[in-house]
Motif scaffolding. Structure first.
Motif, mmCIF file in Angstrom:
data_model
loop_
_atom_site.group_PDB
_atom_site.id
_atom_site.type_symbol
_atom_site.label_atom_id
_atom_site.label_comp_id
_atom_site.label_asym_id
_atom_site.label_seq_id
_atom_site.Cartn_x
_atom_site.Cartn_y
_atom_site.Cartn_z
ATOM 1 N N LEU A 175 9.513 -50.115 -15.578
ATOM 2 C CA LEU A 175 8.546 -49.605 -14.945
ATOM 3 C C LEU A 175 7.315 -50.196 -16.166
ATOM 4 O O LEU A 175 6.622 -50.299 -15.894
ATOM 5 N N ALA A 176 8.139 -49.250 -17.081
ATOM 6 C CA ALA A 176 6.937 -49.559 -18.737
ATOM 7 C C ALA A 176 6.971 -50.838 -18.505
ATOM 8 O O ALA A 176 5.333 -52.299 -18.909
ATOM 9 N N PHE A 177 8.285 -52.268 -18.460
ATOM 10 C CA PHE A 177 8.060 -52.847 -19.023
ATOM 11 C C PHE A 177 6.850 -53.783 -17.750
ATOM 12 O O PHE A 177 6.613 -54.451 -18.497
ATOM 13 N N ASP A 178 7.129 -53.787 -16.397
ATOM 14 C CA ASP A 178 5.971 -54.314 -15.474
ATOM 15 C C ASP A 178 4.567 -53.878 -16.024
ATOM 16 O O ASP A 178 3.890 -54.655 -15.446
ATOM 17 N N TYR A 179 4.736 -52.497 -15.970
ATOM 18 C CA TYR A 179 2.848 -51.860 -16.423
ATOM 19 C C TYR A 179 2.207 -53.166 -17.594
ATOM 20 O O TYR A 179 1.782 -53.409 -17.552
ATOM 21 N N HIS A 180 3.302 -53.111 -18.183
ATOM 22 C CA HIS A 180 3.152 -54.088 -19.882
ATOM 23 C C HIS A 180 2.509 -55.080 -19.023
ATOM 24 O O HIS A 180 1.499 -56.052 -19.681
ATOM 25 N N VAL A 181 3.147 -55.494 -18.399
ATOM 26 C CA VAL A 181 3.657 -57.473 -18.088
ATOM 27 C C VAL A 181 1.968 -57.331 -17.451
ATOM 28 O O VAL A 181 0.954 -58.258 -17.319
ATOM 29 N N LEU A 182 1.413 -56.292 -16.589
ATOM 30 C CA LEU A 182 0.745 -56.672 -16.031
ATOM 31 C C LEU A 182 -0.708 -56.429 -16.476
ATOM 32 O O LEU A 182 -1.531 -56.933 -16.046
ATOM 33 N N VAL A 183 -0.550 -54.921 -17.111
ATOM 34 C CA VAL A 183 -1.615 -54.563 -17.609
ATOM 35 C C VAL A 183 -2.383 -55.827 -18.846
ATOM 36 O O VAL A 183 -3.530 -56.226 -19.329
ATOM 37 N N ASP A 184 -1.888 -57.243 -19.517
ATOM 38 C CA ASP A 184 -1.647 -57.822 -20.265
ATOM 39 C C ASP A 184 -2.137 -58.781 -19.938
ATOM 40 O O ASP A 184 -2.904 -59.876 -20.066
ATOM 41 N N LEU A 185 -1.757 -58.939 -17.749
ATOM 42 C CA LEU A 185 -2.827 -60.035 -17.291
ATOM 43 C C LEU A 185 -3.769 -59.536 -16.911
ATOM 44 O O LEU A 185 -4.510 -60.467 -16.185
ATOM 45 N N TYR A 186 -4.441 -58.550 -16.030
ATOM 46 C CA TYR A 186 -5.145 -57.911 -15.600
ATOM 47 C C TYR A 186 -6.130 -57.439 -16.669
ATOM 48 O O TYR A 186 -7.317 -57.077 -16.198
ATOM 49 N N ARG B 187 -7.943 -66.416 -20.128
ATOM 50 C CA ARG B 187 -7.171 -64.898 -21.150
ATOM 51 C C ARG B 187 -6.437 -63.891 -19.999
ATOM 52 O O ARG B 187 -5.818 -63.523 -20.160
ATOM 53 N N ARG B 188 -6.609 -64.455 -19.111
ATOM 54 C CA ARG B 188 -6.414 -63.182 -17.692
ATOM 55 C C ARG B 188 -6.821 -63.754 -16.447
ATOM 56 O O ARG B 188 -7.450 -64.511 -16.113
ATOM 57 N N LEU B 189 -6.215 -63.353 -15.331
ATOM 58 C CA LEU B 189 -6.340 -63.695 -13.878
ATOM 59 C C LEU B 189 -7.021 -62.748 -14.111
ATOM 60 O O LEU B 189 -7.376 -61.196 -14.314
ATOM 61 N N PRO B 190 -8.152 -62.838 -12.585
ATOM 62 C CA PRO B 190 -9.346 -62.405 -12.066
ATOM 63 C C PRO B 190 -8.133 -60.798 -10.467
ATOM 64 O O PRO B 190 -6.874 -60.870 -10.989
ATOM 65 N N PHE B 191 -9.310 -59.671 -11.483
ATOM 66 C CA PHE B 191 -8.817 -58.713 -10.517
ATOM 67 C C PHE B 191 -7.555 -59.379 -9.285
ATOM 68 O O PHE B 191 -9.057 -59.602 -8.697
ATOM 69 N N PRO B 192 -7.260 -58.851 -8.206
ATOM 70 C CA PRO B 192 -6.950 -59.347 -7.065
ATOM 71 C C PRO B 192 -7.656 -58.876 -6.023
ATOM 72 O O PRO B 192 -8.030 -57.383 -5.860
ATOM 73 N N LYS B 193 -8.081 -60.263 -5.224
ATOM 74 C CA LYS B 193 -8.462 -59.857 -3.715
ATOM 75 C C LYS B 193 -7.774 -58.470 -2.882
ATOM 76 O O LYS B 193 -8.680 -57.992 -2.420
#
Length: 480
Positions: free
Chosen positions: A121-132, A450-456
């Protein structure tokens, strides 16, 4: 979906995954079902959509001129409606399952599942916070406990929470090892708690390096302890069967009407050709015209058939059985090399760099020895810290092709390497391997995404979702 296929192989019960991302309620599912479901969901999105976007934005790939499937990625024209499945299925699916697995395992004293679920779960948090950039961690996966409109936490706060969660998981190693092995439900390490421990510490190192100056002492302590991954953290259970294949292969080669979309980008291919790198045959196919390796400049998908006839450029190589990598042994060696370089410990930087390059070659059955020799194309060149870091990240960028392209996208944001060229890739003065802005960019000048937009899917359901920001807006840990 791939999650379902993998779960059916490892467990005897399926989950209802079509529920509100903020209202997890799988009250009848045990950790030995929830945990592999969460891992499988994570692999489906990280190895699918994220690997696809990363491959284009790390300039391994570009869009073909005779099809149009990925033009919006290649032109940086993604909107709040683009790739919402990453959010819905990763945050709302896999991470939800991992969170509930963690909570249930804690209540039942199943510390092996608690530890592994916490780390994944910490890994997935890392992936998403670096994306958004930001992420709703404190409230986002807690359902009724967190409220229906979870508040989003700032990226720097999220990184601190990730580190705290990893530290907490590491306190349960002894209890976890005293329990029977997780075995088959552990799709990553087959129940090996020592590997999960090393994965957690390697992820800590990676997160800490988002702010190297602040975290230098903690980074050095991890390096000196040396208890880091010596194996790949990956999911390697794919078959050449519909719905059981590698997620990018499944979505691109099996599901689309044409498999011609993903072509070689001149950015990476030119570098491989310049250095006679044999991995070119693992990343790309030869063209159909003269059997050579040829590529478009990044984003040159409007090139005419006169300029580039059908089949005149190299297609990306993908395989149904390609693993999905969460973190690789080579990546961990590159991380250590970079850290030691920033600490100006040249001998250790060189040792880990050479180990990383060898691992990156051996993944494809190749030998890096000649490349690392005194006159080799990839011989380590001691010098100023920043020059050493550039060598290390350049090789890490190559190593990420066809496995961790999303991470190369993050690395370029963080380090600025490979550097961005001041001339187009088709100019005579172009330096092979330097990034170029897409020829059909929707951004200004040489700006890159540099990122993905915050998702709709989040903003439609949660008024606390942050306001939209430009796709080229840098995050706090990006190189300025």
């Amino acid at each position: 979906m791939i999650a379902g296929a993998l779960i059916f192989n490892s467990c005897d019960k399926a989950l209802d995954i079509n529920k509100d991302p903020y209202l997890p309620s799988e009250t009848d599912a045990a950790p030995d079902l929830l945990f592999p479901s969460g891992v499988a969901y994570s692999a489906a999105k990280i190895g699918g959509d994220l690997e696809l976007i990363g491959g284009f934005w790390a300039q391994h790939y570009t869009q073909n001129n005779t099809s149009n499937q990925y033009k919006n990625i290649d032109s940086y024209a993604l909107t709040i409606s683009s790739y919402n499945g990453i959010w819905a299925n990763l945050f709302g699916g896999g991470m939800k399952d991992l969170y509930i697995a963690k909570e249930k395992a804690q209540a039942a004293g199943l510390w092996n599942y608690y530890l592994a679920s916490s780390i994944m779960l910490a890994f997935d948090y890392h992936v998403l916070v670096d994306l958004y950039g930001d992420l709703p961690i404190k409230e986002g996966l807690q359902g009724d406990k967190g409220g229906y409109n979870p508040k989003w936490d700032e990226g720097k706060v999220v990184n601190g929470l990730i580190l705290s969660q990893l530290d907490d998981a590491l306190t349960k190693v002894t209890e976890a090892k005293a329990l029977p092995s997780m075995g088959n439900p552990d799709l990553v390490f087959s129940g090996d708690i020592d590997k999960w421990r090393k994965f957690a510490k390697s992820l800590k190192l990676k997160v800490l390096m988002r702010d190297f100056t602040t975290n230098a002492l903690a980074i050095k302590s991890l390096l000196e302890e040396g208890d880091l991954l010596l194996a790949d953290a990956r999911l390697d259970a794919f078959e050449d069967i519909k719905d059981k294949s590698n997620p990018l292969f499944e979505s691109d080669r099996r599901a689309l009407s044409t498999g011609a979309n993903i072509r070689a980008s001149k950015t990476l291919l030119s570098y491989l050709l310049e250095n006679n790198d044999p991995r070119i045959a693992d990343f790309y196919e030869t063209n159909d015209i003269n059997g050579q390796y040829t590529a478009y400049a990044q984003g040159n998908y409007n090139a005419t058939s006169t300029e580039y006839p059908v089949g005149s450029t190299s297609r990306a190589k993908l395989a149904a059985t390609d693993p999905v990598y969460f973190m690789s042994h080579a990546e961990v060696e590159f991380l250590q090399a970079e850290a030691w370089a920033r600490l100006n410990t040249v001998s250790k930087a060189q040792r880990h760099y050479e180990s990383a390059v060898k691992l990156a070659f051996s993944r494809w059955g190749k030998d890096a020895t000649a490349f690392l020799g005194t006159d080799g194309a990839y011989a380590f060149k001691p010098g100023a810290a920043e020059l050493m870091v550039e060598q290390i990240i350049t090789q890490k960028w190559i190593a990420s092709a066809r496995c961790q392209a999303w991470d190369a996208f993050y690395d370029q944001n963080r380090t600025g390497y490979p550097v961005v060229s001041t001339v187009p890739a088709d100019e005579q003065s172009y330096v092979p391997g330097q990034y170029t802005a897409s020829l059909n960019t929707s951004l200004v000048g040489n700006e890159l995404p540099r990122r993905l937009p915050f998702p709709k899917v989040s903003s439609d359901n949660n008024p606390n979702t942050p306001k939209a920001v430009s796709i080229d807006k840098k995050m706090w840990w990006h190189k300025k």
